[in-house]
Design an enzyme around this catalytic site. Structure first.
Site, PDB file in Angstrom:
ATOM      1  N   HIS A  24       0.830  -1.210   0.000  1.00 60.04           N
ATOM      2  CA  HIS A  24       0.000   0.000   0.000  1.00 60.04           C
ATOM      3  C   HIS A  24       0.861   1.255   0.000  1.00 60.04           C
ATOM      4  CE1 HIS A  24      -4.011   1.787   0.674  1.00 60.04           C
ATOM      5  NE2 HIS A  24      -3.335   2.756   1.271  1.00 60.04           N
ATOM      6  N   ASP A  65       0.249   5.473  -1.057  1.00 54.74           N
ATOM      7  CA  ASP A  65      -0.756   6.477  -1.429  1.00 54.74           C
ATOM      8  C   ASP A  65      -0.200   7.597  -2.300  1.00 54.74           C
ATOM      9  OD1 ASP A  65      -3.464   5.953  -0.330  1.00 54.74           O
ATOM     10  OD2 ASP A  65      -2.381   5.796   1.567  1.00 54.74           O
ATOM     11  N   GLU A 114      -9.025   1.554  -2.374  1.00 58.09           N
ATOM     12  CA  GLU A 114      -9.121   1.589  -0.909  1.00 58.09           C
ATOM     13  C   GLU A 114     -10.509   2.065  -0.486  1.00 58.09           C
ATOM     14  OE1 GLU A 114      -6.410   2.879   2.924  1.00 58.09           O
ATOM     15  OE2 GLU A 114      -6.227   4.026   1.069  1.00 58.09           O
ATOM     16  N   HIS A 152     -13.084   2.030   3.956  1.00 59.60           N
ATOM     17  CA  HIS A 152     -12.022   2.879   4.477  1.00 59.60           C
ATOM     18  C   HIS A 152     -12.422   3.211   5.921  1.00 59.60           C
ATOM     19  CE1 HIS A 152      -9.353   6.546   4.726  1.00 59.60           C
ATOM     20  NE2 HIS A 152      -8.524   5.566   4.446  1.00 59.60           N
ATOM     21  N   HIS A 162      -8.579  -1.838   7.443  1.00 60.17           N
ATOM     22  CA  HIS A 162      -9.610  -0.827   7.724  1.00 60.17           C
ATOM     23  C   HIS A 162     -10.944  -1.410   8.190  1.00 60.17           C
ATOM     24  CE1 HIS A 162      -7.847   3.091   6.808  1.00 60.17           C
ATOM     25  NE2 HIS A 162      -7.237   2.534   5.783  1.00 60.17           N
ATOM     26  N   HIS A 182      -2.300  -3.210   4.682  1.00 55.06           N
ATOM     27  CA  HIS A 182      -1.499  -2.361   5.584  1.00 55.06           C
ATOM     28  C   HIS A 182      -2.122  -2.362   6.976  1.00 55.06           C
ATOM     29  CE1 HIS A 182      -4.578   0.208   3.867  1.00 55.06           C
ATOM     30  NE2 HIS A 182      -4.223   1.288   4.531  1.00 55.06           N
ATOM     31  N   ASP A 191       2.280   2.087   3.807  1.00 56.17           N
ATOM     32  CA  ASP A 191       1.367   3.238   3.804  1.00 56.17           C
ATOM     33  C   ASP A 191       2.109   4.550   3.593  1.00 56.17           C
ATOM     34  OD1 ASP A 191      -1.120   4.413   3.740  1.00 56.17           O
ATOM     35  OD2 ASP A 191      -1.461   4.345   5.892  1.00 56.17           O
TER      36      ASP A 191
END
Length: 403
Positions: A26, A28, A131, A158, A199, A220, A328
């Site tokens: 993961h 971003d 995500e 999420h 999540h 993650h 992350d």
């Protein structure tokens, strides 16, 4: 960057990563590019050092021994309906632009074989993960379209619960997974899209694993027994990966891995909102607000050893065949000392070598487990596509709710 282990261990770590590079679950970067420069790769040319702005660029990916990256095509969960779908498509578009712009370094990967081919070519296998199930707007056809566009996992939620799946950080709405939520999992299995349980609430984790015919992942998330945060994985769920075949990928986010950081982060988030900013904002203005807060309220600092503690526990409970790494990067304001950006993975591997991890176990952690779980999902999908046609079920039909 501080070096937390001895030079000999670090040299061994780099040699290992040259053969068995990291597949990170993961990152971003696409969202950071959206927020910082509106996707302008001239303004954030990641072939050059971007440490003043980002955790990620190609030179540091290379230095970190990264051979595979799931790029998160994340959109905030306060985006809903068609807005969420459109924003997800924009995220996919920037990943495609990165692949076209940096072909010497990044290679599109849709399958496990593609990942192995990228490694042979010395390029970084680039996959995508959506995500949050809000990205499909309660539409299984949209789910299939994302898969056709290259998305190879979807995180079911999420930070906010959906009508059909409960989040770890929100009040429950579905009691885990609703019947439509189970149908989402079944259709992901049929497509060959990995079910990502980072999540989600523990009830959702258990429902998804009970429903899924393919291995699941946590892209993650770390160990709840080491840091009691709802974003982490309870031991019974970690243990169930031995039967399911899935992989839990430890994250580096301090508030999920260091108990002392949990309360501090809640206060820092409140301070950011008091300044009119979203608590997940990592733009330069937001980081200045964070830095001022940190100057007045010193931050508890996680280290490489903190992450190693989680991986030690996850290996003991889930088994070495069911663990991985999902840092992350560019999705969090703070990171552990020694893992401040994507060049830091060798320091973690060196720490694990110092703790007695074998090179064969580390090869599973970094590369082999992630490739195997995607290959297993592909195998399940081939079988299911022979036996089942695409589902056109709706949330109204299965849950009696409006789309």
């Amino acid at each position: 960057m501080a070096t937390p282990v001895n030079p000999a261990a670090l040299q061994r770590a780099r040699a290992l990563l040259a053969v068995h590079p990291v597949v990170d679950g993961h990152n971003d970067l696409p969202w950071a590019l959206r927020e910082q420069v509106g996707y302008d790769l001239d303004a954030r040319d990641i072939s050059q050092d971007q440490r003043a702005h980002l955790h990620t660029d190609i030179p540091r990916l290379r230095a970190g021994g990264v051979g595979g990256q799931f790029w998160s095509v994340y959109v905030r969960s306060d985006m809903t309906g068609d807005e969420a779908v459109s924003a997800t498509l924009e995220q996919i578009d920037i990943v495609n632009e990165m692949l076209a712009r940096y072909p010497a370094h990044l290679r599109r990967a849709l399958t496990a074989d593609d990942m192995e081919q990228a490694r042979t070519e010395g390029r970084i296998a680039s996959l995508m993960g959506a995500e949050g199930g809000h990205s499909i707007n309660n539409s299984l056809a949209t789910l299939r379209a994302l898969h056709d566009l290259g998305v190879r996992y979807m995180t079911l939620t999420h930070n906010d619960s959906l009508e059909w799946a409960d989040s770890a950080t929100d009040d429950p709405r579905a009691g885990g997974l609703s019947e439509f939520g189970r149908e989402v999992v079944r259709e992901m299995n049929r497509c060959g899209m990995l079910v990502d349980l980072s999540h989600v609430a523990a009830t959702t984790m258990r429902d998804a694993i009970a429903t899924s015919e393919a291995p699941v992942i946590f892209s993650h998330s770390s160990a709840r027994a080491v840091c009691d945060h709802p974003r982490n994985v309870p031991d019974d769920v970690l243990a169930s990966l031995r039967t399911n075949g899935g992989v839990a990928m430890a994250t580096f986010v301090p508030k999920f891995v260091l108990p002392a950081a949990v309360e501090w982060t809640l206060a820092a988030d409140r301070n950011l909102r008091a300044h009119g900013m979203h608590h997940l904002d990592t733009t330069p203005n937001a980081m200045r607000v964070h830095e001022d807060f940190e100057a007045a309220h010193p931050r508890p600092v996680a280290t490489v050893a903190t992450i190693a503690d989680h991986l030690d526990h996850m290996r003991a409970v889930a088994g070495v065949d069911h663990i991985g790494i999902g840092g992350d990067y560019d999705g969090t304001a703070f990171l552990p000392r020694g893992l401040e950006d994507v060049s830091g993975y060798p320091y973690l591997i060196a720490e694990l070598l110092e703790r007695g991890w074998s090179e064969s176990d580390l090869a599973k952690l970094t590369w082999q487990n992630a490739v195997r779980v995607l290959r297993d999902a592909e195998s399940v999908a081939r079988d299911l596509q022979f036996r089942r046609t695409p589902s056109h079920a709706t949330i109204e039909q299965l849950d009696g709710r409006r789309r």
